[in-house]
Design an enzyme around this catalytic site. Structure first.
Site, mmCIF file in Angstrom:
data_model
loop_
_atom_site.group_PDB
_atom_site.id
_atom_site.type_symbol
_atom_site.label_atom_id
_atom_site.label_comp_id
_atom_site.label_asym_id
_atom_site.label_seq_id
_atom_site.Cartn_x
_atom_site.Cartn_y
_atom_site.Cartn_z
ATOM 1 N N LYS A 111 -1.280 6.060 9.259
ATOM 2 C CA LYS A 111 0.244 6.105 9.287
ATOM 3 C C LYS A 111 0.591 6.780 10.786
ATOM 4 O O LYS A 111 -0.350 7.887 10.926
ATOM 5 C CB LYS A 111 0.859 6.712 8.209
ATOM 6 C CG LYS A 111 2.281 6.376 8.109
ATOM 7 C CD LYS A 111 2.540 5.146 7.727
ATOM 8 C CE LYS A 111 3.800 4.893 7.164
ATOM 9 N NZ LYS A 111 3.977 3.727 6.217
HETATM 10 N N1 GLU Z 1 5.428 0.537 7.284
HETATM 11 C C1 GLU Z 1 5.222 -0.630 6.472
HETATM 12 C C2 GLU Z 1 4.712 0.193 5.022
HETATM 13 O O1 GLU Z 1 4.895 1.239 4.796
HETATM 14 C C3 GLU Z 1 4.434 -1.626 6.884
HETATM 15 C C4 GLU Z 1 2.855 -1.240 7.405
HETATM 16 C C5 GLU Z 1 2.143 -2.241 8.232
HETATM 17 O O2 GLU Z 1 2.763 -3.446 8.194
HETATM 18 O O3 GLU Z 1 1.202 -2.133 8.615
HETATM 19 O O4 GLU Z 1 3.996 -0.459 4.397
#
Ligand code: GLU
Length: 421
Positions: A111
């Site tokens: 993240k």
């Molecule tokens: N931000 C989204 C989540 O928390 C998508 C993450 C992604 O597609 O890599 O799942």
């Protein structure tokens, strides 16, 4: 989209580790594995300058955390928010590890976040910030290493800038370095709707299990971004009544329901859902306690806590957001026979279609929306069924069941790979 009234002091990383500990205890995981999986593998902090429109230079702080790479490259979004902290990004990265494992896609968890209120920046400033942040984290991202995606306050345009910046560095066009891109750059059909679509598939499965008819359900949605607004639209299309929605500015309520499509048009014009004709204004905190059948938290962490969980009236709580419920709240909801579809399952549709996008980019072969949604449907239904089975068999709530499945998969990958060197 924080509800400032509710316990802002809760630390998401503490919550994430407690959720993990609970699952590790149920799984009787060895102490060594627990120690490994409890911490992130890498945490990168960057401070970087951006030239503002008035000629001044500001320095921003951002993070990219890779929690676990055992099952594949790190995967997870990048968020822009004034309240981002390293602990929050660590929690979100850990949740991505479990999320990818629960739906069985070959990624680890990562993240990113930048401390910024993007609503206060011009488009040019946002582009400069994004390109410089992408440059700073380019030492750890890459199509085989770590693949960012949109999250809170970022979108397909943000991903286009990151893809372009990374491609300029390496000297060739590299679409697979990010997902959630615009379609002309190698984005996938269905990715924009995927988080909400996946959540709605799990709500359909939960309603079938509980004998509820979605056409008779009243729905409240907290958050009107990519996940919340599209979830409201899809539930409306299912025949449900949308009775309350909110964004960071406040909530609106109308007991006999309203059209979420018109609310979105109103928000695009007025930059708030508040004031939508025919609705009564309420607070984000009141929305969580509204008399409804399905509550969809689709904003930020720590919204349902020990302080308000006992007053949640919905039968189904479908976590389109990451980390909206604290462990204390989980216990209260479980005691009150509430059916929580946990974040790592409920909102996994986003990363699942991100995986499809990555596969399509690497293959240079693109799928139709029908193919995307059929594959998404089957992955979500399988993950829901395995989680429900585990929950009934082990007599644990749906969150612990999803964690048990996910943590076991990551633990198995970790043990079979062995300890290097
Ligand atoms: N931000 C989204 C989540 O928390 C998508 C993450 C992604 O597609 O890599 O799942």
């Amino acid at each position: 989209m924080a509800t400032q009234q509710i316990a802002p002091a809760i630390n998401a990383w503490d919550v994430a580790q407690r959720q993990f500990d609970l699952a590790a205890e149920h799984l009787k995981l060895s102490p060594g594995l627990r120690r490994v999986l409890r911490e992130p593998k890498r945490e990168l902090t960057v401070h970087f300058p951006v030239k503002m429109d008035d000629g001044s230079v500001r320095v921003f702080t951002g993070y990219r955390v890779q929690h676990n790479l055992g099952r594949g490259p790190a995967k997870g979004g990048i968020r822009y928010h004034q309240d981002v902290t390293l602990d929050e990004v660590k929690a979100l990265a850990m949740w991505m590890t479990w999320k990818c494992a629960v739906v069985g896609i070959p990624f680890g968890g990562g993240k990113g976040g930048v401390i910024v209120d993007p609503k206060k920046l011009s488009q040019r400033e946002l582009e400069g910030l994004t390109r410089r942040f992408a440059t700073e984290i380019s030492i750890i991202i890459g199509p085989e290493k770590d693949i960012p995606a949109p999250d809170v306050n970022t979108n397909s345009q943000t991903m286009a800038w990151i893809m372009d910046t990374y491609s300029m560095h390496v000297g060739y066009t590299c679409p697979a370095v990010v997902t959630g891109k615009p379609i002309p750059l190698g984005g996938s059909e269905g990715r924009n709707e995927a988080t909400a679509q996946g959540a709605v598939y799990t709500i359909q499965d939960a309603a079938r299990h509980l004998g509820m008819d979605l056409a008779k359900c009243r729905v409240a949605v907290q958050g009107y971004g990519n996940a919340g607004a599209i979830a409201a639209q899809l539930m409306f299309a299912e025949g449900s009544k949308i009775i309350a929605v909110s964004d960071s500015t406040g909530a609106i309520y109308k007991p006999d329901g309203f059209d979420p499509n018109s609310v979105l048009a109103w928000k695009q014009e007025h930059h708030t859902v508040v004031g939508f004709p025919g609705t009564k204004e309420m607070s984000n905190a009141e929305l969580l306690e509204v008399d409804c059948d399905i509550l969809i938290p689709a904003a930020l962490e720590n919204q349902i806590t020990a302080a308000n969980a006992g007053r949640v009236k919905a039968r189904i709580i479908a976590e389109a957001a990451n980390g909206p419920t604290t462990p204390e709240a989980d216990e209260i909801l479980y005691k009150n026979a509430k059916f929580v579809i946990p974040d790592i399952l409920c909102n996994a549709g986003g990363v699942t279609v991100s995986y499809f996008e990555w596969v399509q980019d690497l293959d240079r072969d693109f799928w139709s929306i029908e193919q995307v949604n059929a594959k998404l449907r089957s992955i979500m239904t399988k993950a829901f069924a395995s989680t429900l089975d585990m929950s009934l068999k082990e007599r644990v709530n749906m969150r612990t069941a999803a964690y048990m499945l996910a943590v076991q998969r990551v633990a198995d990958a970790t043990s079979v790979r062995g300890l290097y060197p």
